[in-house]
Design a protein around this motif. Structure first.
Motif, short mmCIF file in Angstrom:
data_model
loop_
_atom_site.label_atom_id
_atom_site.label_comp_id
_atom_site.label_asym_id
_atom_site.label_seq_id
_atom_site.Cartn_x
_atom_site.Cartn_y
_atom_site.Cartn_z
N GLU A 164 -54.88 12.81 8.60
CA GLU A 164 -55.63 13.63 9.59
C GLU A 164 -57.01 13.24 9.59
OE1 GLU A 164 -55.38 17.17 7.38
OE2 GLU A 164 -53.24 17.77 7.94
N LEU A 165 -57.66 12.60 8.41
CA LEU A 165 -58.94 12.20 8.25
C LEU A 165 -59.26 11.02 9.31
CD1 LEU A 165 -61.82 12.90 6.98
CD2 LEU A 165 -61.04 11.10 5.10
N LEU A 166 -58.05 10.16 9.22
CA LEU A 166 -58.17 8.95 10.11
C LEU A 166 -58.29 9.24 11.67
CD1 LEU A 166 -55.85 6.41 8.47
CD2 LEU A 166 -58.21 6.44 8.30
N THR A 167 -57.35 10.37 11.90
CA THR A 167 -57.22 10.94 13.41
C THR A 167 -58.41 11.51 13.87
OG1 THR A 167 -55.01 11.47 12.99
CG2 THR A 167 -56.00 12.26 14.99
N GLN A 168 -59.25 12.29 12.71
CA GLN A 168 -60.66 12.92 13.10
C GLN A 168 -61.73 12.01 13.63
OE1 GLN A 168 -61.34 15.45 9.97
NE2 GLN A 168 -59.64 16.66 10.10
N ASN A 169 -61.57 10.66 12.59
CA ASN A 169 -62.48 9.80 12.58
C ASN A 169 -62.20 8.51 13.60
OD1 ASN A 169 -63.95 10.98 10.73
ND2 ASN A 169 -63.48 9.82 9.02
N GLU A 170 -61.13 8.76 14.43
CA GLU A 170 -60.60 7.63 15.23
C GLU A 170 -61.84 7.16 16.19
OE1 GLU A 170 -56.73 6.55 17.77
OE2 GLU A 170 -57.02 8.72 17.30
N ALA A 171 -62.59 8.14 16.74
CA ALA A 171 -63.71 7.94 17.85
C ALA A 171 -64.88 7.06 16.99
CB ALA A 171 -64.29 8.97 18.41
N THR A 172 -65.41 7.55 15.93
CA THR A 172 -66.21 6.91 15.18
C THR A 172 -65.73 6.39 13.76
OG1 THR A 172 -67.17 8.87 14.51
CG2 THR A 172 -67.87 7.74 16.61
N PRO A 173 -64.93 5.02 13.70
CA PRO A 173 -64.44 4.90 12.43
C PRO A 173 -65.48 4.94 11.21
CG PRO A 173 -63.59 3.67 13.94
CD PRO A 173 -64.78 4.31 14.52
N GLU A 174 -65.25 5.49 10.19
CA GLU A 174 -66.18 5.57 9.07
C GLU A 174 -65.56 5.03 7.97
OE1 GLU A 174 -69.33 6.50 8.89
OE2 GLU A 174 -69.66 7.77 10.50
N PRO A 175 -66.34 4.27 6.80
CA PRO A 175 -65.65 3.80 5.37
C PRO A 175 -65.27 4.89 4.70
CG PRO A 175 -68.19 3.56 5.42
CD PRO A 175 -67.84 4.05 6.86
N ILE A 176 -64.27 5.44 4.81
CA ILE A 176 -63.47 6.62 3.96
C ILE A 176 -63.48 6.05 2.68
CG2 ILE A 176 -61.86 8.24 3.58
CD1 ILE A 176 -61.08 7.76 6.49
N PRO A 177 -64.26 6.55 1.69
CA PRO A 177 -64.05 6.18 0.24
C PRO A 177 -62.96 6.89 -0.54
CG PRO A 177 -65.94 7.94 0.42
CD PRO A 177 -65.02 7.63 1.57
N ILE A 178 -62.37 5.99 -1.52
CA ILE A 178 -60.95 6.53 -2.23
C ILE A 178 -61.67 6.17 -3.73
CG2 ILE A 178 -58.50 6.09 -2.70
CD1 ILE A 178 -58.62 7.56 -0.39
N LEU A 179 -61.52 7.11 -4.47
CA LEU A 179 -61.76 7.19 -5.94
C LEU A 179 -60.65 7.29 -6.77
CD1 LEU A 179 -64.32 8.11 -4.29
CD2 LEU A 179 -65.19 8.86 -6.61
N SER A 180 -60.36 6.25 -7.54
CA SER A 180 -59.20 6.51 -8.43
C SER A 180 -59.74 6.81 -9.94
CB SER A 180 -58.31 5.17 -8.82
OG SER A 180 -57.42 5.23 -9.79
N LEU A 181 -59.27 7.79 -10.76
CA LEU A 181 -60.27 8.31 -11.77
C LEU A 181 -58.75 8.49 -12.89
CD1 LEU A 181 -62.45 11.41 -12.50
CD2 LEU A 181 -60.61 11.17 -13.95
N GLY A 182 -58.96 7.61 -14.06
CA GLY A 182 -58.05 7.33 -15.07
C GLY A 182 -58.88 8.14 -16.43
#
Length: 581
Positions: A164-182
């Motif tokens: 969904e986030l990729l679809t929303q940002n399709e017009a203006t791609p942003e560097p979406i951050p993914i955090l892995s917390l262990g």
């Protein structure tokens, strides 16, 4: 149009029922006997069935039984009509599952009312079934998308929100951050706290993290100690760093679980959509690799993914595969470092140390494969092999005529924090299998293992001690060093860590700490072993302050079983320093 099946062998009754039902606006299907009625019911699946009881070949009761046994027709409303008015006949029909029972002759209003009542009831039943189905679907949808313990989104829902986030940002791609917390030690705590308390701990962790994120951010649980955070608002590296710091700081205060205050240490790895991958699986993999790299260094609280980290992760994965193969192929050996009695100078024991000789890599350092074995759980079969091999070798030396030696085996956190009955049972079985007397086995544990759950550890140690085994606390001074607990643990031996010994006697601070440990241990009636003794001056200091045993390169490095046997044959002893001065 409502469809009604009439099963009636008498032609006059069939015609009359057909007229009545047609006038009322029903679509009517006629069957002249029971067999035809069953076939038509399956083909047409009517909304209601009216059936005579007294019919040749297949009577009404048998028709109802046949329909009730088929899931396609079992729920169709069923009305009996018959000339028989005996109450027992009526009861029989109702017991078989009929919805109503009309005796001939009946009025038009009676059949119409019976049909209306049954159809209305069927509508309510269908409505209820629909609601139940919708509720079941909602529950299934929730279970498919959320973790049942923490109520956090799982990987499936995370993937949906990522898309969904990729679809929303399709017009203006942003560097979406993914955090892995262990969260370190969470798997081990499951064994020490038990499932119920650990579930409560997980819920507290989830709630604490969730309260720090934005309403549009997603925190998902994808493993017993792993959380993935999808941020939707902060795209700059500096902003993500601030969020990572806030999340880590949230763990500074303990998690109260019943009588326990649990302190946890998180590590975070960060990857960006576009720069570090373009699909969710790759981003999770890279963020987790950065998190694991931060864990291994022990210094970084969070880390951004770099290509070099990916290379290390691939190398670690390869090493894990080779470690599994190495266990299966028997590529491991035990080496034994002599433990020397200070007053007599004689060898009176040995510490078993595992060594891996890889067919291609050659010697693999324990510092490389032991942490990996701990992380993957392979330390359990590996530790069992060490315990069995060491006990076997100790018995071999005894049978060869050497004075009985006590062999010391290190226990990992996984081994010790597994079910205590399993550990006790394993030790008993190995002693029985090898024929080694329990008094010649010593089990070594570190402070950090014991302090994960001190009360449970005390109980487990008492059970092991009751077998006649000697218990040793290893690397003393590098962990919690809680004197209040030390007096409660049923130890026999205290080992002073080599980090204190290596700077003796030159370093005044280490001298003072070592003397204090020696004096305290003697007051607690504990035997003291100094490990890492490498110089004469260290030996003199330890003899002066009445250390009981030493081990280290000053006397001998760790040796293979054969070389250790040769050492025993040689009769080598430790010259008393005071006597030689």
């Amino acid at each position: 149009m409502t469809k009604i099946l009439v099963i009636e062998d008498e032609r006059t009754h069939r015609i009359n029922l057909h007229k009545v039902l047609s006038v009322e606006g029903f679509e009517t299907i006629i069957a002249e006997n029971g067999n035809m009625g069953v076939d038509l019911a399956l083909q047409e699946q009517p909304d209601l069935i009216i059936c005579d009881i007294l019919m040749p070949e297949l009577d009404g009761y048998k028709v109802l039984k046949a329909l009730q046994q088929n899931p396609i027709t079992a729920s169709i409303p069923f009305i009996f009509i018959t000339a028989k008015s005996d109450p027992s006949d009526m009861r029989l029909g109702m017991n078989l599952g009929a919805d109503d029972y009309l005796t001939k002759p009946f009025k038009r209003s009676e059949i119409v009312e019976a049909i209306a009542t049954r159809l209305q009831k069927q509508v309510l039943i269908k409505k209820q079934h629909t609601q139940e189905r919708m509720q079941a679907e909602a529950i299934m949808s929730y279970l498919l998308r959320y973790d049942r313990i923490t109520n956090l989104p799982n990987r499936f829902l995370l993937a949906e929100r990522f898309q969904e986030l990729l679809t929303q940002n399709e017009a203006t791609p942003e560097p979406i951050p993914i955090l892995s917390l262990g969260v370190e030690r969470l798997k081990q705590l499951h064994n020490t706290l038990g499932p119920a308390r650990c579930n409560a701990l997980l819920q507290s962790i989830a709630e604490r993290i969730k309260n720090l994120l934005g309403k549009d951010d997603t925190i998902a649980q994808i493993g017993p100690d792993r959380f993935i955070i999808l941020l939707t608002q902060s795209y700059q590296k500096s902003e993500v760093s601030q969020i990572a710091e806030i999340l880590i700081d949230a763990f500074a205060s303990p998690f109260p679980i019943e009588i326990h205050d649990i302190f946890l240490s998180p590590r975070i790895g960060i990857a960006f959509f576009g720069r570090d991958g373009r699909d969710l699986d790759t981003l999770i993999q890279h963020a987790s690799a950065a998190m694991e790299d931060a864990q291994q260094t022990g210094k970084l609280r969070y880390q951004f993914y770099l290509a070099s980290i990916g290379d290390k992760s691939k190398a670690a994965l390869l090493l894990e595969q080779e470690l599994r193969q190495g266990i299966e192929r028997g590529e491991f050996q035990l080496y034994y470092q002599p433990k020397v009695n200070m007053p007599t100078g004689q060898i009176d024991g040995a510490e078993a140390l595992i060594r891996w000789f890889h067919p291609k890599r050659g010697f693999v350092s324990p510092g490389d494969f032991i942490p990996l074995a701990e992380k993957t759980g392979l330390i359990v079969p590996l530790g069992e092999w060490v315990l069995r091999s060491a006990c076997t070798q100790a018995r071999v030396w005894q049978d060869a005529g050497f004075s009985p030696l006590r062999v010391a085996v290190n226990l990992s956190g996984h081994q010790f924090n597994e079910n205590e009955v399993d550990l006790n049972g394993l030790v008993v079985d190995i002693l029985k299998e090898t024929g080694l007397n329990s008094s010649y086995l010593e089990l070594e544990l570190t402070e950090s293992i014991l302090m994960e759950n001190p009360q449970a550890a005390i109980a487990t140690l008492h059970k092991l001690k009751s077998l006649g085994i000697r218990i040793s606390i290893d690397d003393f001074g590098t962990g919690y060093s809680s004197l209040s607990y030390l007096s409660q643990f049923p130890f026999d031996v205290l080992k002073i860590d080599r980090s204190f010994i290596c700077q003796l006697p030159e370093d005044d601070k280490n001298r003072a700490i070592t003397i204090a440990i020696l004096q305290m241990a003697h007051r607690l009636n504990l035997k003291i072993v100094a490990e890492g003794v490498e110089t004469k001056s260290q030996l003199m200091f330890l003899e002066e302050h009445q250390c009981d045993e030493i081990q280290g390169y000053w006397f001998s490095p760790p040796l293979s079983a054969k070389d250790f046997s040769d050492l025993l044959h040689s009769g080598k002893s430790l010259p008393l320093v005071s006597a030689s001065c």
